[in-house]
Design an enzyme around this catalytic site. Structure first.
Site, short mmCIF file in Angstrom:
data_model
loop_
_atom_site.label_atom_id
_atom_site.label_comp_id
_atom_site.label_asym_id
_atom_site.label_seq_id
_atom_site.Cartn_x
_atom_site.Cartn_y
_atom_site.Cartn_z
N ASP A 113 0.38 -1.43 0.13
CA ASP A 113 0.36 0.30 0.24
C ASP A 113 0.90 1.20 -0.15
OD1 ASP A 113 -2.40 1.74 0.58
OD2 ASP A 113 -2.58 0.94 2.52
N HIS A 156 3.04 3.80 -8.64
CA HIS A 156 2.49 2.24 -8.95
C HIS A 156 3.95 1.50 -9.99
CE1 HIS A 156 -1.31 2.26 -7.19
NE2 HIS A 156 -1.92 2.62 -8.51
N THR A 198 -10.80 -7.04 -5.56
CA THR A 198 -12.36 -7.10 -5.87
C THR A 198 -12.39 -5.81 -6.03
OG1 THR A 198 -12.76 -7.86 -4.06
CG2 THR A 198 -12.26 -9.49 -5.64
N TRP A 251 -11.69 -1.68 -8.55
CA TRP A 251 -12.39 -1.27 -10.00
C TRP A 251 -13.16 -0.17 -10.00
CZ3 TRP A 251 -11.40 -4.60 -14.42
CH2 TRP A 251 -11.24 -6.63 -14.22
N LEU A 259 10.67 -20.33 -4.66
CA LEU A 259 9.74 -20.10 -4.03
C LEU A 259 8.42 -19.18 -3.71
CD1 LEU A 259 9.49 -17.18 -1.76
CD2 LEU A 259 10.14 -15.71 -4.14
N ARG A 297 -5.05 -2.20 8.66
CA ARG A 297 -5.97 -3.04 7.79
C ARG A 297 -5.54 -3.52 7.18
NH1 ARG A 297 -7.63 1.98 6.53
NH2 ARG A 297 -7.51 2.29 4.37
N SER A 357 -8.51 -5.47 4.96
CA SER A 357 -8.70 -4.76 3.70
C SER A 357 -9.41 -5.68 3.31
CB SER A 357 -8.19 -3.72 2.77
OG SER A 357 -8.08 -2.46 3.40
N GLU A 397 0.54 -13.08 11.95
CA GLU A 397 1.18 -11.75 13.16
C GLU A 397 1.23 -10.52 12.04
OE1 GLU A 397 1.57 -11.32 16.39
OE2 GLU A 397 1.99 -13.73 16.90
C1 FPP Z 1 -1.63 0.00 -2.88
O1 FPP Z 1 -1.27 1.28 -4.11
C2 FPP Z 1 -1.45 -0.47 -4.85
C3 FPP Z 1 -2.01 -0.74 -5.66
C4 FPP Z 1 -3.59 -1.38 -5.67
C5 FPP Z 1 -1.68 -1.55 -6.56
C6 FPP Z 1 -0.18 -2.51 -6.46
C7 FPP Z 1 0.08 -2.71 -7.33
C8 FPP Z 1 2.11 -2.98 -7.79
C9 FPP Z 1 2.31 -3.27 -6.27
C10 FPP Z 1 2.36 -2.78 -8.86
C11 FPP Z 1 2.08 -3.32 -10.18
C12 FPP Z 1 3.20 -4.84 -9.88
C13 FPP Z 1 2.38 -5.98 -10.38
C14 FPP Z 1 3.25 -6.73 -10.78
C15 FPP Z 1 0.90 -6.47 -10.62
P1 FPP Z 1 -2.73 2.38 -3.59
O2 FPP Z 1 -2.85 3.00 -4.66
O3 FPP Z 1 -4.48 1.86 -2.33
O4 FPP Z 1 -1.88 3.63 -2.76
P2 FPP Z 1 -2.21 5.10 -1.65
O5 FPP Z 1 -3.66 4.50 -0.36
O6 FPP Z 1 -1.00 5.92 -1.50
O7 FPP Z 1 -3.12 5.63 -2.97
#
Ligand code: FPP
Length: 243
Positions: free
Chosen positions: A23, A40, A69, A72, A134, A197, A199, A210
């Site tokens: 996150d 991202h 989910t 989107w 892994l 949390r 989520s 943990e």
């Molecule tokens: C949460 O940060 C992140 C996501 C919902 C996307 C996770 C994606 C990646 C780590 C990169 C993609 C790589 C692959 C291989 C799928 P947020 O956007 O909710 O951050 P914020 O809470 O600061 O807005």
């Protein structure tokens, strides 16, 4: 001279399954005046290093929450951008993942993703299917309630078809019917960016996990911070309801 880390990681007690809520990509980008997708993209780079370090440390299962989910609901451009990154990641990393004996598995109904993402994922699953190193699980279009409902429907069908009676159903059967069937529950779940949390992530599987929270935003989550989080986990006393 390299500074000594302030934590002590016990290499003999590395958890076999670590799950991560990645996150903070959006906030990382905002802080820099960049579009969310840059966050991202930086998050994808961070992920690469965490996969590598998991392998070196001897973590057996790494599960990451890449798209829920609920995600989107984000602007179409961001959703499409995340899936494009996924294709880039798979195309760029697959050879190395395979060379390192990593096995890729997807948790969630990824058939709903764009066709090129589905194709890239299927190539990765197929190519790495027999690998024994892994286990890298990527949660995509994943939601724990959705996963639990899907499992309940599978078990209900078994009952309706007369193969089981409701009182024959066990926790083991439920665990097996989840996307994570056959994967041990995570000993530790790490969440970055200071949010406290789960989520809708691994709700069944986290019964005894943990939880380790760090304020570090995901793109800044280094292998050193990862080790610090594992060391924090190692410092916990796990009692599973006992004394
Ligand atoms: C949460 O940060 C992140 C996501 C919902 C996307 C996770 C994606 C990646 C780590 C990169 C993609 C790589 C692959 C291989 C799928 P947020 O956007 O909710 O951050 P914020 O809470 O600061 O807005």
């Amino acid at each position: 001279m390299a500074t000594k880390p302030s934590y002590r990681l016990d290499l003999k007690r590395i958890p076999q399954h670590v799950a991560i809520v990645m996150d903070g990509n959006g906030r990382w980008a905002k802080k820099r005046g960049l579009p969310r997708l840059s966050g991202h993209n930086a998050g994808m780079e961070a992920l690469k290093e965490i996969v590598k370090r998991s392998d070196t440390l001897g973590v057996k299962y790494l599960t990451v929450y890449a798209f829920s989910t609920e995600n989107w609901k984000r602007p179409q451009e961001e959703v499409g951008g995340i899936f494009k990154l996924l294709v880039i990641y798979m195309k760029r990393e697959l050879a190395e993942l395979h060379a390192n004996n990593v096995k890729v598995r997807i948790l969630g109904d990824y058939s709903k993703l764009p066709a090129d993402s589905v194709a890239a994922l299927e190539t990765a699953i197929e190519k790495t299917g027999d690998n024994t190193g892994l286990n890298f699980n990527i949660a995509l279009n994943y939601g724990s309630r959705d996963e639990i409902m899907r499992a309940v429907r599978l078990l209900a069908a078994e009952c309706c078809q007369g193969r089981k009676t409701p009182d024959q159903l066990t926790e083991e059967m439920m665990s097996r019917a989840l996307y994570t069937g056959g994967i041990p529950d995570p000993e530790v779940i790490i969440r970055t960016s200071g949010e406290l949390r789960l989520s809708n992530f691994l709700l069944w599987q986290s019964a005894y996990s943990e939880l380790v929270f760090t304020d570090v935003l995901w793109p800044d989550f280094t292998p050193e911070e990862y080790e610090r989080c594992i060391a924090e986990f190692q410092g916990r006393k796990r009692r599973y309801g006992g004394v």
